[in-house]
Design a protein around this motif. Structure first.
Motif, PDB file in Angstrom:
ATOM      1  N   MET A   1      74.758  56.662  42.419  1.00  0.00           N
ATOM      2  CA  MET A   1      73.645  57.621  42.393  1.00  0.00           C
ATOM      3  C   MET A   1      73.933  58.872  43.230  1.00  0.00           C
ATOM      4  N   ILE A   2      74.374  58.661  44.467  1.00  0.00           N
ATOM      5  CA  ILE A   2      74.679  59.797  45.341  1.00  0.00           C
ATOM      6  C   ILE A   2      76.148  60.182  45.214  1.00  0.00           C
ATOM      7  N   GLU A   3      76.461  61.402  45.630  1.00  0.00           N
ATOM      8  CA  GLU A   3      77.859  61.834  45.698  1.00  0.00           C
ATOM      9  C   GLU A   3      78.451  61.295  46.994  1.00  0.00           C
ATOM     10  N   GLN A   4      79.183  60.203  46.890  1.00  0.00           N
ATOM     11  CA  GLN A   4      79.724  59.572  48.093  1.00  0.00           C
ATOM     12  C   GLN A   4      80.669  60.488  48.877  1.00  0.00           C
ATOM     13  N   PRO A   5      81.542  61.270  48.196  1.00  0.00           N
ATOM     14  CA  PRO A   5      82.396  62.191  48.958  1.00  0.00           C
ATOM     15  C   PRO A   5      81.593  63.219  49.762  1.00  0.00           C
ATOM     16  N   LEU A   6      80.449  63.644  49.230  1.00  0.00           N
ATOM     17  CA  LEU A   6      79.596  64.598  49.949  1.00  0.00           C
ATOM     18  C   LEU A   6      79.042  63.963  51.220  1.00  0.00           C
ATOM     19  N   LEU A   7      78.581  62.728  51.110  1.00  0.00           N
ATOM     20  CA  LEU A   7      78.077  62.033  52.296  1.00  0.00           C
ATOM     21  C   LEU A   7      79.187  61.846  53.324  1.00  0.00           C
ATOM     22  N   GLN A   8      80.373  61.472  52.858  1.00  0.00           N
ATOM     23  CA  GLN A   8      81.496  61.312  53.785  1.00  0.00           C
ATOM     24  C   GLN A   8      81.815  62.625  54.482  1.00  0.00           C
ATOM     25  N   GLN A   9      81.743  63.725  53.731  1.00  0.00           N
ATOM     26  CA  GLN A   9      82.010  65.052  54.303  1.00  0.00           C
ATOM     27  C   GLN A   9      81.030  65.382  55.429  1.00  0.00           C
ATOM     28  N   PHE A  10      79.741  65.176  55.182  1.00  0.00           N
ATOM     29  CA  PHE A  10      78.748  65.465  56.215  1.00  0.00           C
ATOM     30  C   PHE A  10      78.871  64.509  57.398  1.00  0.00           C
ATOM     31  N   ALA A  11      79.153  63.247  57.106  1.00  0.00           N
ATOM     32  CA  ALA A  11      79.339  62.274  58.187  1.00  0.00           C
ATOM     33  C   ALA A  11      80.519  62.683  59.070  1.00  0.00           C
ATOM     34  N   ASN A  12      81.609  63.132  58.435  1.00  0.00           N
ATOM     35  CA  ASN A  12      82.777  63.576  59.197  1.00  0.00           C
ATOM     36  C   ASN A  12      82.432  64.746  60.115  1.00  0.00           C
ATOM     37  N   GLN A  13      81.593  65.670  59.611  1.00  0.00           N
ATOM     38  CA  GLN A  13      81.163  66.802  60.439  1.00  0.00           C
ATOM     39  C   GLN A  13      80.414  66.327  61.685  1.00  0.00           C
ATOM     40  N   THR A  17      83.035  58.330  60.510  1.00  0.00           N
ATOM     41  CA  THR A  17      83.805  57.998  59.320  1.00  0.00           C
ATOM     42  C   THR A  17      83.189  56.763  58.679  1.00  0.00           C
ATOM     43  N   LEU A  18      82.884  56.856  57.395  1.00  0.00           N
ATOM     44  CA  LEU A  18      82.232  55.760  56.691  1.00  0.00           C
ATOM     45  C   LEU A  18      83.229  54.972  55.851  1.00  0.00           C
ATOM     46  N   SER A  19      83.118  53.652  55.890  1.00  0.00           N
ATOM     47  CA  SER A  19      83.940  52.800  55.041  1.00  0.00           C
ATOM     48  C   SER A  19      83.375  52.802  53.622  1.00  0.00           C
ATOM     49  N   GLN A  20      84.144  52.272  52.668  1.00  0.00           N
ATOM     50  CA  GLN A  20      83.638  52.191  51.297  1.00  0.00           C
ATOM     51  C   GLN A  20      82.403  51.299  51.228  1.00  0.00           C
ATOM     52  N   GLN A  21      82.401  50.224  52.004  1.00  0.00           N
ATOM     53  CA  GLN A  21      81.227  49.344  52.030  1.00  0.00           C
ATOM     54  C   GLN A  21      79.986  50.100  52.499  1.00  0.00           C
ATOM     55  N   GLN A  22      80.142  50.919  53.535  1.00  0.00           N
ATOM     56  CA  GLN A  22      79.013  51.694  54.045  1.00  0.00           C
ATOM     57  C   GLN A  22      78.541  52.734  53.030  1.00  0.00           C
ATOM     58  N   ALA A  89      71.545  51.800  61.185  1.00  0.00           N
ATOM     59  CA  ALA A  89      71.932  50.393  61.064  1.00  0.00           C
ATOM     60  C   ALA A  89      73.139  50.221  60.134  1.00  0.00           C
ATOM     61  N   ILE A  90      73.244  51.093  59.136  1.00  0.00           N
ATOM     62  CA  ILE A  90      74.413  51.052  58.246  1.00  0.00           C
ATOM     63  C   ILE A  90      75.657  51.518  58.988  1.00  0.00           C
ATOM     64  N   VAL A  91      75.537  52.636  59.679  1.00  0.00           N
ATOM     65  CA  VAL A  91      76.693  53.228  60.384  1.00  0.00           C
ATOM     66  C   VAL A  91      77.105  52.386  61.587  1.00  0.00           C
ATOM     67  N   ARG A  92      76.104  51.813  62.284  1.00  0.00           N
ATOM     68  CA  ARG A  92      76.363  51.036  63.500  1.00  0.00           C
ATOM     69  C   ARG A  92      75.761  49.630  63.354  1.00  0.00           C
TER      70      ARG A  92
END
Length: 235
Positions: A1-13, A17-22, A89-92
């Motif tokens: 549903m969401i653009e996972q690469p976009l979420l990873q990009q913002f998380a990196n900023q 860093t998010l795993s595939q499971q996250q 809770a997802i990230v940590r």
């Protein structure tokens, strides 16, 4: 549903860093949010890109504003659809997360999200001022947080009673916070807190501020007052 690469990009900023499971957990969370939103009012934001920026990345920014030790306990007051605590809770997954909301329908949604994503979050159906007087919850948490619930004067009375001395109340607010924070000085002091930092950041056109209040002494027993008094006579 969401653009996972976009979420990873913002998380990196934001230093995460998010795993595939996250990423998959966030994706399922977004699906559940949109599905349940058709039955109960959870959010006005249902566009996948906006969910990523205004809900998920915004919630993760908590971790940029404050250092959260391993295994910390956190309560999210008036959590609504679970922001910021479900993303945290997802990230940590090491965090002990409790979510409190006054509407049982939302609590059922939050429990469903926690169960499907395997997050182990404790969900509580209770008003903030009642929970703040409950000995099971009062001054038991390393962190209390709230996002877009009330102004800082009122929010401090709702949240600081949950925080143990030495812990933190972290308020997630809009960018222009100075006047509101000035008006809340007395309330924060009266309730045992001291403003330690104000972190401002920008995610595309989403300007935000995070206020970090340290709990330096116990909250006097008469607080929080009932909701009527809190609204009628802010500290």
């Amino acid at each position: 549903m969401i653009e996972q690469p976009l979420l990873q990009q913002f998380a990196n900023q934001l230093g995460v860093t998010l795993s595939q499971q996250q990423l998959d957990q966030f994706d399922r969370y977004a699906q559940l949010l949109v599905e349940w939103n058709e039955k109960i009012n959870l959010t006005a934001i249902v566009d996948p890109r906006e969910i990523v920026i205004k809900h998920f990345a915004d919630s993760i920014s908590f971790l940029k504003a404050v250092s959260v030790p391993e295994g910390s306990s956190l309560i999210d007051i008036g959590t609504g659809a679970g922001f910021p605590s479900t993303p945290l809770a997802i990230v940590r997954p090491d965090l002990k997360v409790t979510q409190l909301d006054s509407l049982n329908k939302r609590v059922l949604f939050l429990q469903e999200v926690s169960d499907q994503l395997g997050l182990g979050i404790q969900t509580i159906h209770q008003r903030a001022e009642d929970g703040g007087r409950d000995t099971v919850l009062r001054e038991k948490f390393d962190f209390a947080t709230a996002r877009a619930v009330a102004n800082m004067q009122t929010l401090s009375e709702y949240c600081l009673p949950y925080v143990k001395p030495g812990g933190y109340f972290v308020a997630m607010k809009g960018y222009e916070i100075e006047e509101e924070l000035e008006q809340a000085k007395k309330a924060i002091r009266t309730l045992g807190g001291k403003t330690e930092a104000v972190e401002k950041f920008q995610l595309e056109d989403n300007s935000r501020a995070i206020i970090v209040v340290k709990k330096i002494s116990q909250t006097p027993p008469k607080y929080p007052r009932n909701a009527g008094k809190i609204k009628k006579s802010p500290l």
